[in-house]
Design a protein around this motif. Structure first.
Motif, short mmCIF file in Angstrom:
data_model
loop_
_atom_site.label_atom_id
_atom_site.label_comp_id
_atom_site.label_asym_id
_atom_site.label_seq_id
_atom_site.Cartn_x
_atom_site.Cartn_y
_atom_site.Cartn_z
N ASP A 176 5.40 -1.25 18.56
CA ASP A 176 5.01 -0.26 19.56
C ASP A 176 3.97 0.70 19.00
OD1 ASP A 176 6.71 -1.30 21.48
OD2 ASP A 176 8.41 -0.09 20.80
N ALA A 177 4.09 1.03 17.71
CA ALA A 177 3.10 1.91 17.08
C ALA A 177 1.74 1.23 16.98
CB ALA A 177 3.59 2.33 15.68
N VAL A 178 1.74 -0.06 16.74
CA VAL A 178 0.48 -0.81 16.69
C VAL A 178 -0.21 -0.78 18.05
CG1 VAL A 178 -0.55 -3.08 16.32
CG2 VAL A 178 1.31 -2.32 14.85
N MET A 179 0.56 -1.04 19.12
CA MET A 179 -0.03 -1.04 20.45
C MET A 179 -0.46 0.37 20.88
SD MET A 179 -0.19 -4.12 21.12
CE MET A 179 -1.08 -3.74 22.62
N ALA A 180 0.31 1.38 20.48
CA ALA A 180 -0.07 2.76 20.81
C ALA A 180 -1.39 3.12 20.14
CB ALA A 180 1.03 3.72 20.37
N TYR A 181 -1.61 2.63 18.91
CA TYR A 181 -2.88 2.89 18.21
C TYR A 181 -4.04 2.20 18.92
CZ TYR A 181 -6.42 2.82 14.54
OH TYR A 181 -7.60 2.95 13.85
N LEU A 182 -3.82 0.97 19.38
CA LEU A 182 -4.87 0.25 20.10
C LEU A 182 -5.15 0.90 21.46
CD1 LEU A 182 -3.81 -3.45 19.36
CD2 LEU A 182 -5.67 -2.16 18.30
N GLU A 183 -4.14 1.52 22.06
CA GLU A 183 -4.29 2.15 23.37
C GLU A 183 -4.91 3.55 23.30
OE1 GLU A 183 -3.41 1.26 26.56
OE2 GLU A 183 -2.72 -0.75 26.07
N SER A 184 -5.13 4.06 22.10
CA SER A 184 -5.51 5.47 21.95
C SER A 184 -6.99 5.75 22.23
CB SER A 184 -5.17 5.93 20.52
OG SER A 184 -5.90 5.17 19.55
N ASN A 185 -7.74 4.76 22.66
CA ASN A 185 -9.16 4.97 22.97
C ASN A 185 -9.29 5.72 24.30
OD1 ASN A 185 -11.85 4.00 24.33
ND2 ASN A 185 -12.10 3.65 22.14
N THR A 186 -9.87 6.93 24.26
CA THR A 186 -9.97 7.78 25.45
C THR A 186 -10.87 7.17 26.51
OG1 THR A 186 -9.70 9.71 24.02
CG2 THR A 186 -10.52 10.11 26.24
N PHE A 187 -11.98 6.58 26.10
CA PHE A 187 -12.93 6.01 27.06
C PHE A 187 -12.30 4.87 27.86
CE2 PHE A 187 -16.17 2.68 27.86
CZ PHE A 187 -16.91 3.36 28.83
N LEU A 188 -11.57 3.97 27.17
CA LEU A 188 -10.93 2.86 27.85
C LEU A 188 -9.81 3.34 28.77
CD1 LEU A 188 -10.76 0.17 25.02
CD2 LEU A 188 -12.37 0.29 26.93
N GLN A 189 -9.10 4.37 28.34
CA GLN A 189 -8.06 4.93 29.20
C GLN A 189 -8.66 5.53 30.47
OE1 GLN A 189 -4.88 4.66 29.14
NE2 GLN A 189 -4.53 3.82 27.10
N GLN A 190 -9.79 6.20 30.34
CA GLN A 190 -10.46 6.76 31.51
C GLN A 190 -10.94 5.66 32.45
OE1 GLN A 190 -13.51 9.25 29.82
NE2 GLN A 190 -12.13 10.99 29.49
N LYS A 191 -11.45 4.56 31.87
CA LYS A 191 -11.87 3.42 32.70
C LYS A 191 -10.68 2.82 33.44
CE LYS A 191 -14.69 0.26 31.49
NZ LYS A 191 -15.36 -0.86 30.75
N ARG A 192 -9.55 2.72 32.73
CA ARG A 192 -8.34 2.16 33.36
C ARG A 192 -7.87 3.05 34.50
NH1 ARG A 192 -3.03 2.93 33.35
NH2 ARG A 192 -3.22 4.73 31.96
N ILE A 193 -7.81 4.36 34.26
CA ILE A 193 -7.35 5.30 35.30
C ILE A 193 -8.29 5.26 36.49
CG2 ILE A 193 -6.97 7.74 35.81
CD1 ILE A 193 -6.09 8.08 32.89
N ALA A 194 -9.60 5.20 36.23
CA ALA A 194 -10.58 5.14 37.32
C ALA A 194 -10.42 3.85 38.12
CB ALA A 194 -11.99 5.25 36.76
N ALA A 195 -10.17 2.74 37.44
CA ALA A 195 -9.99 1.47 38.13
C ALA A 195 -8.74 1.49 39.00
CB ALA A 195 -9.90 0.33 37.11
N VAL A 196 -7.65 2.06 38.46
CA VAL A 196 -6.41 2.17 39.24
C VAL A 196 -6.63 3.06 40.46
CG1 VAL A 196 -4.04 3.04 39.21
CG2 VAL A 196 -4.91 1.73 37.27
#
Length: 315
Positions: free
Chosen positions: A174-194
């Motif tokens: 879970d810590a590995v995946m949390a580190y991979l998920e920590s990119n702010t730009f990709l999270q913003q793209k995901r939220i915008a897509a949703v």
């Protein structure tokens, strides 16, 4: 005539040579069997000693564990995934274990990512590939080919496997995946897509309600006893049939969008995480290797002594 006679002689010499070779093999097999019988107690002792030594060494060596995470990158984040995994692998070589406040690779020994080969996903995602390589896809595809192992073709795959190897102090997946998920730009793209998909679903629902209102009015306007909305719906030339088809398309589109929204709960949608299992390594087979090695050395020692005695004068 002489040529036929020479051929007969050659065949006779061949069979005689094969017979002599077979005879020598039987003699050597008999001698080896006699050697085993004479030294049976020593060989058994070496096997027991090898098992004990191998077991002891296997306990001294730290075991390695391996695990796999199956992910599907969203918002075109495949290149980022491969680059981030490569960065983690380089940090292991440089012994830079503290990558973030919540993620440390101190117990991680190796990490790699590879695509799950599937030609159907490649054909479906052709738009993600450079246009100049598309004609070569069907020509070069093979289950055993390295053609698709290159990162250039990675975006064409839907699923990817992250393979981790760690010491006995295991790494938190879970810590590995949390580190991979920590990119702010990709999270913003995901939220915008949703957000965009949810707005499209709301717009489709509004259109569906409008269509239902129209259909209700049409149904109320039909006064003839032998006419029904189903008859009109089956008539492709009627306005009612077109309205029903539009509603069907909107419902289908909503269903597809809802499935996409479900998959967009993370930048890297995790489909499975395997349990940590002991990696097959030299440690796991020491109990077998050490006894075989001791017996082999014992046989080689006696063979060398026999060789020295036989060719003592020449040596």
């Amino acid at each position: 005539m002489s040529q036929d006679k020479n051929q007969d002689i050659d065949l006779f010499d061949l069979f005689r040579g094969m017979r002599n070779l077979f005879k020598k093999c039987l003699i050597y097999a008999y001698r080896f069997g006699r050697f085993i019988v004479r030294n049976a107690l020593i060989i058994i002792g070496l096997i027991i000693l090898g098992v004990v030594v191998g077991y002891g060494l296997s306990k001294l060596i730290k075991p390695l564990q391996t695990a796999e995470i199956l992910v599907a990158p969203n918002v075109k984040s495949t290149a980022y995934l491969y680059g981030k995994v490569e960065q983690i692998e380089k940090s292991l070589k440089n012994e830079n274990h503290k990558l973030s406040t919540d993620f440390s690779t101190e117990n991680l020994k190796k990490i790699a990512v590879e695509p799950i080969e599937d030609i159907t996903s490649v054909l479906k995602n052709l738009e993600d590939l450079p246009q100049d390589i598309i004609p070569r896809i069907s020509e070069n595809y093979s289950d055993k080919s390295a053609f698709y192992d290159k990162p250039l073709y990675a975006p064409a795959y839907d699923l990817h496997r992250i393979v981790l190897v760690a010491s006995d102090s295991l790494v938190d997946l879970d810590a590995v995946m949390a580190y991979l998920e920590s990119n702010t730009f990709l999270q913003q793209k995901r939220i915008a897509a949703v957000s965009s998909m949810k707005k499209e679903i709301e717009a489709n629902n509004f259109s569906i309600r409008q269509i239902d209102s129209v259909l209700t009015n049409v149904s109320a306007a039909l006064k003839q006893g032998n006419t029904s909305l189903n008859v009109l719906a089956n008539n492709e030339n009627s306005s009612t049939s077109a309205i029903l088809n539009s509603k069907t398309e909107l419902l289908l589109n909503n269903r597809i969008l809802e499935q996409k929204v479900t998959k967009l709960d993370a930048v890297f949608k995790v489909y499975s995480k395997s349990a940590w299992v002991e990696k097959i390594s030299l440690r796991s087979v020491l109990v077998l290797i050490i006894p075989v090695l001791l017996v082999f050395l014992f046989v080689c020692y006696h063979a060398l002594n026999r060789f020295k005695k036989r060719f003592k004068n020449e040596l």
